[in-house]
Every structure is written in C-alpha cells, then in structure tokens.
Design an enzyme around this catalytic site. Structure first.
Site, PDB file in Angstrom:
ATOM      1  N   SER A  69       0.865  -1.359  -0.088  1.00  0.00           N
ATOM      2  CA  SER A  69      -0.015  -0.139   0.356  1.00  0.00           C
ATOM      3  C   SER A  69       0.967   1.284   0.034  1.00  0.00           C
ATOM      4  O   SER A  69       2.022   1.266   0.567  1.00  0.00           O
ATOM      5  CB  SER A  69      -0.848   0.169   1.195  1.00  0.00           C
ATOM      6  OG  SER A  69      -1.824   1.139   1.290  1.00  0.00           O
ATOM      7  N   TYR A  82      -1.062  -0.362  10.299  1.00  0.00           N
ATOM      8  CA  TYR A  82      -1.327  -0.692   8.889  1.00  0.00           C
ATOM      9  C   TYR A  82      -0.180  -0.394   7.942  1.00  0.00           C
ATOM     10  O   TYR A  82       0.129  -1.232   7.266  1.00  0.00           O
ATOM     11  CB  TYR A  82      -2.566  -0.333   8.389  1.00  0.00           C
ATOM     12  CG  TYR A  82      -2.907  -0.636   6.948  1.00  0.00           C
ATOM     13  CD1 TYR A  82      -3.516  -1.678   6.653  1.00  0.00           C
ATOM     14  CD2 TYR A  82      -2.833   0.263   5.831  1.00  0.00           C
ATOM     15  CE1 TYR A  82      -3.764  -1.996   5.370  1.00  0.00           C
ATOM     16  CE2 TYR A  82      -3.043  -0.026   4.788  1.00  0.00           C
ATOM     17  CZ  TYR A  82      -3.323  -1.186   4.264  1.00  0.00           C
ATOM     18  OH  TYR A  82      -3.696  -1.567   2.923  1.00  0.00           O
TER      19      TYR A  82
END
Length: 191
Positions: A69, A82
């Site tokens: 990501s 995350y």
C-alpha cells in the site's frame, strides 16, 4: 495452504493479497486486534512466500506478487500499524527480488492507494467518506501492466514514475554512509 504451495508444481504465481486494516488511532486500537492485523499483513505474507520461493528458485521461474500500500510510504496518511505492515511488505518484496531475481523468480510489490474493497467496511470505515477511491478493476489492470513490464514496484496512482526512481536513487545514495564503524561527526561530542 503452505503445503500446497510447496508441493503443487502447477502453481507458478503466488499473489499475496490477504490483508486487513483497523479503524481509529493507534491508542484506540485493542492490542489483540493489532496483533491479528500484524499476523495477517506480515506473517502470512512471509509464510506463504517462504513456502513457494524455494521451489520457484529451484525451477528457475515463477512469480510472487505482494499487495502492499502507498500508506507504507507515508506515515502522514495515518493508519500507523497498517502502514507499518505495508512498509514491511514492500521491503520484503524488494529484498526477495534481490535474492530471487537472479534465480529467475520475479517479485512484484503493488502499492495501491485507497481502493473500493471490503477492507474499509471490515475496518468500520465508510469508503464513501474518502476523498478519492480507485475502482478495483482499474487497480488490477494497472498491476497487470506493471507485471507485464516486470516492474519491481508498481504504484498505480503514481503519475510520474520518475519520482519513484528519484526516491530509490536517494535511498541508495545513503547506503555507503550506513556502513561505518564510527558515529557520524554530528553525533560525536565536541572536545
């Protein structure tokens, strides 16, 4: 799954796409939830890649695609845990590429931005409140173009690939300074 990846010679590509996110700030996230997130986003990726990599290297072919990501590049986006797990996935992919590439194994890291998937609902985040969201089909198409081009890192929303190249060049430029036996002069007490 690890056994199948290790033994099934019909499998020539591993796509590590499992992942989760947590809503809220770090201090509001329960330790058990954080532990599960880290296990899925990092440990699972390592274990599955570890199961298939030796067979791919021995065969001199195969591909590992790890979905990371852009959050892993930018702590400013929030989502501290995350983002840290996704930074791990990108780093792991780059390291595996250096190790396995010469053995004929292609490793790609795909770094999407916000994409319309169920990850948001599972994290109790309304995807419709996000300012911009990529559609899954567009993300997949871009990732496949990057795969066909054998990019090591594919960042579908990045318009100017030269910026990634400059980022990599800057990172690599400091490598010689990281192998020193003494602290840099700026950290040494003045006499």
């Amino acid at each position: 799954m690890e056994t199948r990846l290790r033994d099934d010679r019909r499998i020539g590509i591993l796509v590590n796409n499992a992942g989760a996110a947590l809503g809220g700030t770090f201090v509001a996230q329960a330790a058990d939830d954080v532990g599960r997130l880290v296990a899925l986003n990092t440990t699972a990726v390592v274990r599955l890649a570890s199961a298939v990599a030796p067979r791919f290297a021995e065969a001199g072919e195969g591909a590992i695609v790890n979905i990371s990501s852009v959050v892993g590049l930018a702590p400013e986006f929030g989502m501290s845990v995350y983002g840290a797990t996704k930074a791990f996935v990108t780093f792991l992919s780059q390291g595996l590429s250096l190790e396995l590439g010469p053995k004929g194994v292609y490793v790609q890291a795909v770094l999407p931005a916000a994409t319309r998937t169920e990850i948001w609902e599972r994290a109790s985040i309304d995807v419709n409140t996000l300012p911009v969201v990529m559609e899954v089909g567009e993300l997949v198409d871009a990732a496949l173009v990057g795969f066909d081009r054998r990019e090591l890192v594919t960042i579908p929303p990045l318009r100017d690939a030269g910026r990634w190249d400059a980022y990599q060049a800057a990172r690599q430029a400091i490598l010689p300074d990281l192998r020193q036996e003494h602290a840099a002069a700026r950290y040494q007490a003045s006499l």
